[in-house]
Structure formats: structure tokens, C-alpha cells
Design a protein around this motif. Sequence first.
Motif, PDB file in Angstrom:
ATOM      1  N   ALA A  25      -2.886   3.447  -5.340  1.00  0.00           N
ATOM      2  CA  ALA A  25      -2.808   2.028  -5.020  1.00  0.00           C
ATOM      3  C   ALA A  25      -3.265   1.133  -6.176  1.00  0.00           C
ATOM      4  O   ALA A  25      -3.710   0.033  -5.968  1.00  0.00           O
ATOM      5  CB  ALA A  25      -3.642   1.730  -3.789  1.00  0.00           C
ATOM      6  N   CYS A  26      -3.145   1.657  -7.365  1.00  0.00           N
ATOM      7  CA  CYS A  26      -3.541   0.865  -8.515  1.00  0.00           C
ATOM      8  C   CYS A  26      -2.712  -0.420  -8.561  1.00  0.00           C
ATOM      9  O   CYS A  26      -1.489  -0.399  -8.602  1.00  0.00           O
ATOM     10  CB  CYS A  26      -3.334   1.663  -9.801  1.00  0.00           C
ATOM     11  N   VAL A  27      -3.389  -1.541  -8.519  1.00  0.00           N
ATOM     12  CA  VAL A  27      -2.702  -2.819  -8.406  1.00  0.00           C
ATOM     13  C   VAL A  27      -2.018  -3.200  -9.716  1.00  0.00           C
ATOM     14  O   VAL A  27      -0.897  -3.695  -9.739  1.00  0.00           O
ATOM     15  CB  VAL A  27      -3.700  -3.944  -8.041  1.00  0.00           C
ATOM     16  N   CYS A  28      -2.754  -2.955 -10.788  1.00  0.00           N
ATOM     17  CA  CYS A  28      -2.329  -3.553 -12.047  1.00  0.00           C
ATOM     18  C   CYS A  28      -1.057  -2.960 -12.612  1.00  0.00           C
ATOM     19  O   CYS A  28      -0.224  -3.681 -13.134  1.00  0.00           O
ATOM     20  CB  CYS A  28      -3.442  -3.444 -13.065  1.00  0.00           C
ATOM     21  N   HIS A  29      -0.891  -1.649 -12.558  1.00  0.00           N
ATOM     22  CA  HIS A  29       0.371  -1.131 -13.071  1.00  0.00           C
ATOM     23  C   HIS A  29       1.155  -0.519 -11.927  1.00  0.00           C
ATOM     24  O   HIS A  29       0.608  -0.104 -10.929  1.00  0.00           O
ATOM     25  CB  HIS A  29       0.169  -0.160 -14.230  1.00  0.00           C
ATOM     26  N   GLY A  30       2.453  -0.491 -12.090  1.00  0.00           N
ATOM     27  CA  GLY A  30       3.324  -0.226 -10.959  1.00  0.00           C
ATOM     28  C   GLY A  30       3.404   1.225 -10.527  1.00  0.00           C
ATOM     29  O   GLY A  30       4.438   1.867 -10.683  1.00  0.00           O
ATOM     30  N   ALA A  55      -9.991   7.008 -13.621  1.00  0.00           N
ATOM     31  CA  ALA A  55      -9.869   7.023 -12.162  1.00  0.00           C
ATOM     32  C   ALA A  55      -8.803   6.041 -11.695  1.00  0.00           C
ATOM     33  O   ALA A  55      -7.969   6.362 -10.847  1.00  0.00           O
ATOM     34  CB  ALA A  55     -11.213   6.690 -11.528  1.00  0.00           C
ATOM     35  N   ALA A  56      -8.824   4.859 -12.276  1.00  0.00           N
ATOM     36  CA  ALA A  56      -7.870   3.833 -11.859  1.00  0.00           C
ATOM     37  C   ALA A  56      -6.442   4.281 -12.118  1.00  0.00           C
ATOM     38  O   ALA A  56      -5.541   4.020 -11.327  1.00  0.00           O
ATOM     39  CB  ALA A  56      -8.153   2.525 -12.581  1.00  0.00           C
ATOM     40  N   ALA A  57      -6.256   4.977 -13.219  1.00  0.00           N
ATOM     41  CA  ALA A  57      -4.922   5.448 -13.546  1.00  0.00           C
ATOM     42  C   ALA A  57      -4.444   6.479 -12.522  1.00  0.00           C
ATOM     43  O   ALA A  57      -3.250   6.635 -12.291  1.00  0.00           O
ATOM     44  CB  ALA A  57      -4.905   6.041 -14.955  1.00  0.00           C
ATOM     45  N   ARG A 102      -0.437   3.431 -19.279  1.00  0.00           N
ATOM     46  CA  ARG A 102       0.128   2.272 -18.596  1.00  0.00           C
ATOM     47  C   ARG A 102      -0.955   1.393 -17.993  1.00  0.00           C
ATOM     48  O   ARG A 102      -0.834   0.166 -17.958  1.00  0.00           O
ATOM     49  CB  ARG A 102       1.111   2.717 -17.505  1.00  0.00           C
ATOM     50  N   HIS A 103      -1.999   2.038 -17.499  1.00  0.00           N
ATOM     51  CA  HIS A 103      -3.087   1.247 -16.935  1.00  0.00           C
ATOM     52  C   HIS A 103      -3.731   0.374 -18.020  1.00  0.00           C
ATOM     53  O   HIS A 103      -3.982  -0.805 -17.818  1.00  0.00           O
ATOM     54  CB  HIS A 103      -4.104   2.169 -16.280  1.00  0.00           C
ATOM     55  N   CYS A 104      -3.986   0.982 -19.144  1.00  0.00           N
ATOM     56  CA  CYS A 104      -4.552   0.218 -20.268  1.00  0.00           C
ATOM     57  C   CYS A 104      -3.609  -0.892 -20.704  1.00  0.00           C
ATOM     58  O   CYS A 104      -4.026  -2.025 -20.970  1.00  0.00           O
ATOM     59  CB  CYS A 104      -4.832   1.138 -21.455  1.00  0.00           C
TER      60      CYS A 104
HETATM   61 ZN   LIG Z   1      -3.326   0.622 -13.256  1.00  0.00          ZN
END
Ligand SMILES: [Zn+2]
Lengths: 149, 149
Positions: B135-140, B129-131, A51-53
Motif C-alpha cells: 500500500a505504498c502511497v508514493c509510488h504506484g 520497508a516502504a518499498a 522507485r520509492h526513492c
Molecule cells: Zn513508495
Amino acid sequence: MRIGELGQAAGVDVETIRFYEKSGLLPAPARSENGYRAYGSTHLERLAFIRHCRALDIPLSEVQRLLEFVEHPNADCGDIDQLIDTQLAKVRARLKSLKALEKQLSSLRGRCGAKHIAGECGILHELVAAAHKEACVCHGHFEPKTLAT
Amino acid sequence: MRIGELGQAAGVDVETIRFYEKSGLLPAPARSENGYRAYGSTHLERLAFIRHCRALDIPLSEVQRLLEFVEHPNADCGDIDQLIDTQLAKVRARLKSLKALEKQLSSLRGRCGAKHIAGECGILHELVAAAHKEACVCHGHFEPKTLAT
DNA sequence: AGAAACCCTGTAGTTACTACAGAGTCAAGG
DNA sequence: CCTTGACTCTGTAGTAACTACAGGGTTTCT
Ligand SMILES: [Zn+2]
Ligand SMILES: [Zn+2]
Ligand SMILES: [Zn+2]
Ligand SMILES: [Zn+2]
């Protein structure tokens, strides 16, 4: 963890999860006795990664490739940068064309002020006129005989 | 004018023209004896109009509506502005999210310098890491229990 | 026990085209 | 006259990334 819980945890629709499985992005989990999918934490991680990608607009085929890198950490990373570069180039190209689009549309929007009949609407006039123009920038008008390079 | 010539003149693939006809955007032309489509200049105008709108990323369903306005010039034009407004809003929203995307991607790109193995690639690390981040902004990402509003 | 909420498979729809497959038509060249 | 190539026709299927059922079975709550 059942599919609904996984979906909740990752903020993903259950249908999408099944779709990812069918597409080979998410490994098929074990099944409990009743046939329900039983997920573990690795699935959640992987799903979050996907999902991040996707939030970065990376197509699923490339996400697939990235996942292979995650699983084979000894591979050369050169392709990863290139993948991101490509993605970045695509985004920048789209950004550029969208900016042009915004300009066109907002100038178009300015053509219509008060209410009137469609036959006198500046927007419509402009659209029709622009389509006639030889030198219309936005869509590929070209003289096939004159400019056959 | 046969379909190939029309395509040349408008810079549109013949298959696309047939597709527009099937979709009801381009009126079915007369046929010559051999069954070939025979187009006139009105078809070229209309096709150019469609392509111009498409270049503005206006969906075909809305192009359809615009064409109806072109044909019924006595209708009220209020819907035209609204159509353009909607389109403009969509473009601006997309523009905003693309800008955020560009930022993310180019920062991501900076994570990888020289060549190394995938396991040590900053890009891949960052993606994983982001996944994970709450608080990952890009995906919900969201905590389903804690923040169930 | 009965209803709501969950799960399963498989198929079809979305958008705007694009790409055939298989057949017919037409002009030019040998 | 025959063939080759370029054009046209219809109809179907494929693309990306989901989304939405239909028609079943299961679990959970009351
Ligand atoms: Zn994300
Ligand atoms: Zn107006
Ligand atoms: Zn144009
Ligand atoms: Zn690297």
C-alpha cells in the motif's frame, strides 16, 4: 521472471528497467537460453526501492549511494541523514519558490476577465510591464553599473 | 549593443541568448562588419519578457505563443487566459505533490538520531520497508492480478 | 501456419540550457 | 610591432531521467 513481468510487478516501464541496468542501478540479471533477461525477487525488491526513492525525488546518483549503504550495512550512517537533509532542503526551497510562483500566476490570472483582443488583455499587459520593471522580483534584473557590488 | 552587453543588461548568459536565437524566440539581430551580433533596445525588451515568463516557469513553447500575441495584438485573447490557467494548474499540482513529499521526507528524517552503522539506520530501514509495502502511497504499487480493473 | 505479443540492441529525441573546441577580432601594454 | 587578454563566432556534445522508435528475433495463441 521476464522483464515484462518485472515491469508489471513494480509498475515500471520495461524501457525504464533496461535504462536502470545500463545506468548501473539495477544489476544485470542472468539470461535464459534465448537471451531474455531472467529476474529474481531481489531484482524486484531493488527496483521497488529505486522507485520509492524516485517518488521522493531523490536523484538517481543519490539512489546509487543509498543502494551502496543497503549493501554495506556496516558503513557509517552519517551520510544517509545528510543525504535526506539535502533532499529535504531542496524540496523546501522548491516549495517556497513554487508558492511565490502560484501567487504571481493567480494574480496574473485575475487581470483578464471577459474576452477581448490580445492588445487589451491585462495578462499580456502585465507580463510586458513586469518585464520592464527595474525592481522585478522574479527574474534577476539588475543595474550592472550602479549596483556593481 | 553587443551580445555581452545585452547579457549584462538582462542578467542572462550569452550562450543562453544564442540559444534563444537558434530556437526562434529572439529574432536574429543585424550583424556589424566583423560579424558580431548588434542588438537594439527591442531585443532587450523581448529578452526581459522571455526571462520573466521563464521565471514563472512557463515553457519556451508557450512563451513563443505569448510573443506571437504581443506581436499580433488583434488576435482573440481567450488562449492567453487558458495558457495561464494551464500553467497555474501545473504549478498547483506540483505544489500539492511537493507538500506530500516534504511530509514524507521530514518523517523519514526523524528516523535517524545518533550516529550508528548503516545496517541499523532507521532511514534506510524505512526506505526498504516502504518499498516492500503493498500500500505504498508514493509510488504506484499495484497487484496486477488481483486488481486488474 | 500466421498473427499478436513479447524480447533484443542501439540510437535518437525530450527540456532548457551549459560547456567546450577551435577560430577570428579588438584594445591596451610593453 | 607583438603579445596578452577579453570578447566574439560556429558547431557540437553534455546534462537528468527517461521515452520512443527502428529493425530485428522469439514465443504464444488460434
Ligand atoms: Zn513508495
Ligand atoms: Zn485577456
Ligand atoms: Zn520578472
Ligand atoms: Zn542513521
